[in-house]
Design an enzyme around this catalytic site. Structure first.
Site, PDB file in Angstrom:
ATOM      1  N   GLU A 124      -8.417  -1.524   3.503  1.00  0.00           N
ATOM      2  CA  GLU A 124      -8.363  -2.686   4.376  1.00  0.00           C
ATOM      3  C   GLU A 124      -7.507  -2.402   5.606  1.00  0.00           C
ATOM      4  O   GLU A 124      -6.505  -1.692   5.529  1.00  0.00           O
ATOM      5  CB  GLU A 124      -7.839  -3.912   3.603  1.00  0.00           C
ATOM      6  CG  GLU A 124      -8.834  -4.378   2.545  1.00  0.00           C
ATOM      7  CD  GLU A 124      -8.420  -5.641   1.822  1.00  0.00           C
ATOM      8  OE1 GLU A 124      -9.324  -6.350   1.351  1.00  0.00           O
ATOM      9  OE2 GLU A 124      -7.208  -5.928   1.722  1.00  0.00           O
ATOM     10  N   CYS A 137      -2.681  -2.916  11.830  1.00  0.00           N
ATOM     11  CA  CYS A 137      -2.057  -2.410  10.608  1.00  0.00           C
ATOM     12  C   CYS A 137      -3.078  -1.543   9.889  1.00  0.00           C
ATOM     13  O   CYS A 137      -4.129  -2.033   9.465  1.00  0.00           O
ATOM     14  CB  CYS A 137      -1.618  -3.585   9.731  1.00  0.00           C
ATOM     15  SG  CYS A 137      -0.859  -3.091   8.170  1.00  0.00           S
ATOM     16  N   CYS A 144      -2.430   2.879  -4.043  1.00  0.00           N
ATOM     17  CA  CYS A 144      -1.035   3.288  -3.857  1.00  0.00           C
ATOM     18  C   CYS A 144      -0.471   3.697  -5.199  1.00  0.00           C
ATOM     19  O   CYS A 144      -0.856   3.179  -6.241  1.00  0.00           O
ATOM     20  CB  CYS A 144      -0.219   2.128  -3.276  1.00  0.00           C
ATOM     21  SG  CYS A 144       1.458   2.595  -2.764  1.00  0.00           S
ATOM     22  N   CYS A 148       5.175  -0.999  -6.347  1.00  0.00           N
ATOM     23  CA  CYS A 148       6.171  -2.018  -5.992  1.00  0.00           C
ATOM     24  C   CYS A 148       5.688  -3.358  -6.547  1.00  0.00           C
ATOM     25  O   CYS A 148       4.549  -3.761  -6.299  1.00  0.00           O
ATOM     26  CB  CYS A 148       6.344  -2.092  -4.474  1.00  0.00           C
ATOM     27  SG  CYS A 148       6.948  -0.552  -3.747  1.00  0.00           S
ATOM     28  N   CYS A 151       4.043  -6.269  -4.431  1.00  0.00           N
ATOM     29  CA  CYS A 151       2.975  -5.878  -3.507  1.00  0.00           C
ATOM     30  C   CYS A 151       1.632  -5.845  -4.229  1.00  0.00           C
ATOM     31  O   CYS A 151       1.493  -5.194  -5.266  1.00  0.00           O
ATOM     32  CB  CYS A 151       3.292  -4.507  -2.911  1.00  0.00           C
ATOM     33  SG  CYS A 151       2.052  -3.925  -1.737  1.00  0.00           S
ATOM     34  N   CYS A 377       1.249  -9.466   4.886  1.00  0.00           N
ATOM     35  CA  CYS A 377       2.006  -8.324   4.386  1.00  0.00           C
ATOM     36  C   CYS A 377       2.098  -8.372   2.864  1.00  0.00           C
ATOM     37  O   CYS A 377       2.487  -9.378   2.277  1.00  0.00           O
ATOM     38  CB  CYS A 377       3.412  -8.348   4.991  1.00  0.00           C
ATOM     39  SG  CYS A 377       4.440  -6.969   4.498  1.00  0.00           S
TER      40      CYS A 377
END
Length: 402
Positions: A124, A137, A144, A148, A151, A377
């Site tokens: 994305e 962005c 990933c 985290c 996230c 975010c």
């Protein structure tokens, strides 16, 4: 059995995820993709395809301008090249960028692109228009590996690193969609729709350093897309060995996903902290080459209700940052389905910000953008992953007879 500590009952333990590797699809008929190559790489590729060495530098300059200044993807349109040379290029190379699968536009103007790359994988990309700038962005990995816990991307398995072509290609496809390529003969437009790039999408950029570095060299080149190094910000969760390389080999601005003021909390929120703890990370940041008040490090700090948002946290953060030219971006937590945390109240966020501001730190509170399309975010996660999980939940369980 002892009772759980307040921290343990507040924070969820990080999830260790498997690494899923899927082979990449090669370019058409073995042709090399010129997109994403540095000038030196393009020169070598053109020579290998039959370009005379003496003419290679000139040819690189011509192709480079067509691809990165004018946005051309068809060799036949490169009209200052002889027809036989255009045929040579078409025979040996392609000009491919990722494909936009879907585009969503938020009520605030934010655009989120679901982008398909080689092999059918998806990432994305988000474009955020503001009155004085337009920020793109971009992602550096599919999924990933950092897990985290606040996230959404961290709940998706790492599939693979993006190539330099796929990183540059995100910028190019956004310029396509925004109609930002210049038109030959038209008056020059000084206002840039994409004026800034942040490597804050899916993935940890410093776990894909070489491809990120090469992609940013292409983006920063003055004869193409031409975004200056101070227009690019790379965000890392704290991959300490690569931090100095970022300054020396890319030269962009640096942001750090910090999010906690004690190792106990950061070990859970940002599990990479177990490898490089707060003290180790801050030592590396104090030694960051060319660090000045005009090129400060940005500390990103997501505000999680009663987890990391106390006044005591704010005072600790002031002490931790002492001696580092820094600003602190406070990010109200952007919730996603199944998220284990809640957004801090406005009162707690402003009280936190006041302590930092009074200590001399610029402390903007980020306005959430694109929440209605899950583009804010920490909310990015490729749609195929979301759809796959939804399908699995909806599918009836097989019986023995089946």
């Amino acid at each position: 059995m002892t009772a759980p500590t307040p921290l343990a009952s507040t924070l969820l333990a990080p999830i260790t995820q498997d690494l899923l590797t899927i082979p990449r699809k090669q370019a058409e008929a073995g042709k090399h993709n010129l997109v994403g190559m540095t000038r030196d790489q393009m020169r070598d590729a053109l020579i290998a395809a039959g370009t005379p060495e003496k003419a290679a530098k000139m040819r690189v300059g011509q192709v480079w301008q067509w691809v990165y200044h004018w946005g051309v993807r068809d060799f036949d349109r490169m009209t200052n090249l002889a027809k036989d040379y255009r045929a040579l290029l078409a025979e040996n190379f392609v000009l491919e960028v990722p494909e936009i699968v879907t585009k969503q536009v938020s009520t605030d103007g934010t655009r989120k692109y679901l982008v398909r790359i080689a092999g059918g994988h998806e990432v994305e990309v988000v474009y955020i228009p503001e009155t004085d700038r337009g920020t793109l962005c971009i992602s550096s990995q599919v999924g990933c590996t950092l897990t985290c816990t606040f996230c959404h991307t961290g709940t998706q398995k790492l599939v693979r690193n993006l190539t330099a072509a796929e990183i540059v290609g995100q910028v190019m496809l956004a310029r396509d969609d925004l109609g930002e390529w210049p038109i030959p003969g038209a008056p020059r437009v000084e206002t840039r729709l994409i004026s800034n790039i942040v490597l804050m999408g899916m993935g940890e950029p410093l776990y894909n350093f070489e491809n990120v570095r090469d992609g940013m060299k292409v983006v920063m080149d003055g004869e193409g897309i031409a975004l200056g190094r101070r227009r690019i910000t790379l965000s890392t969760s704290g991959v300490v060995p690569e931090i100095a390389r970022t300054a020396n080999e890319i030269g962009c601005l640096l942001a750090v996903s910090f999010h906690a003021t004690t190792d106990e909390v950061r070990d859970v929120l940002v599990p990479i902290n177990k490898k490089w703890n707060i003290a180790t990370l801050l030592d590396a940041l104090r030694d960051y080459p060319n660090l000045t008040n005009s090129e400060r490090i940005t500390f990103e700090y997501v505000m999680l209700d009663h987890v990391n948002d106390s006044k005591e946290d704010a005072y600790r953060l002031v002490e931790l940052l002492r001696g580092i030219p820094a600003k602190v971006n406070l990010i109200p937590f952007n919730e996603w389905p199944g998220a284990p945390y809640k957004r801090s109240s406005g009162n707690r966020i402003h009280a936190f910000a006041d302590i930092l501001y009074n200590a001399g730190y610029a402390t903007p509170i980020r306005t959430p953008r694109g929440e209605d399309i899950m583009a804010a975010c920490g909310q990015l996660k490729s749609a195929t992953e979301k759809q796959r999980k939804s399908a699995l939940k909806a599918a009836p369980k097989a019986t023995a007879a089946e």
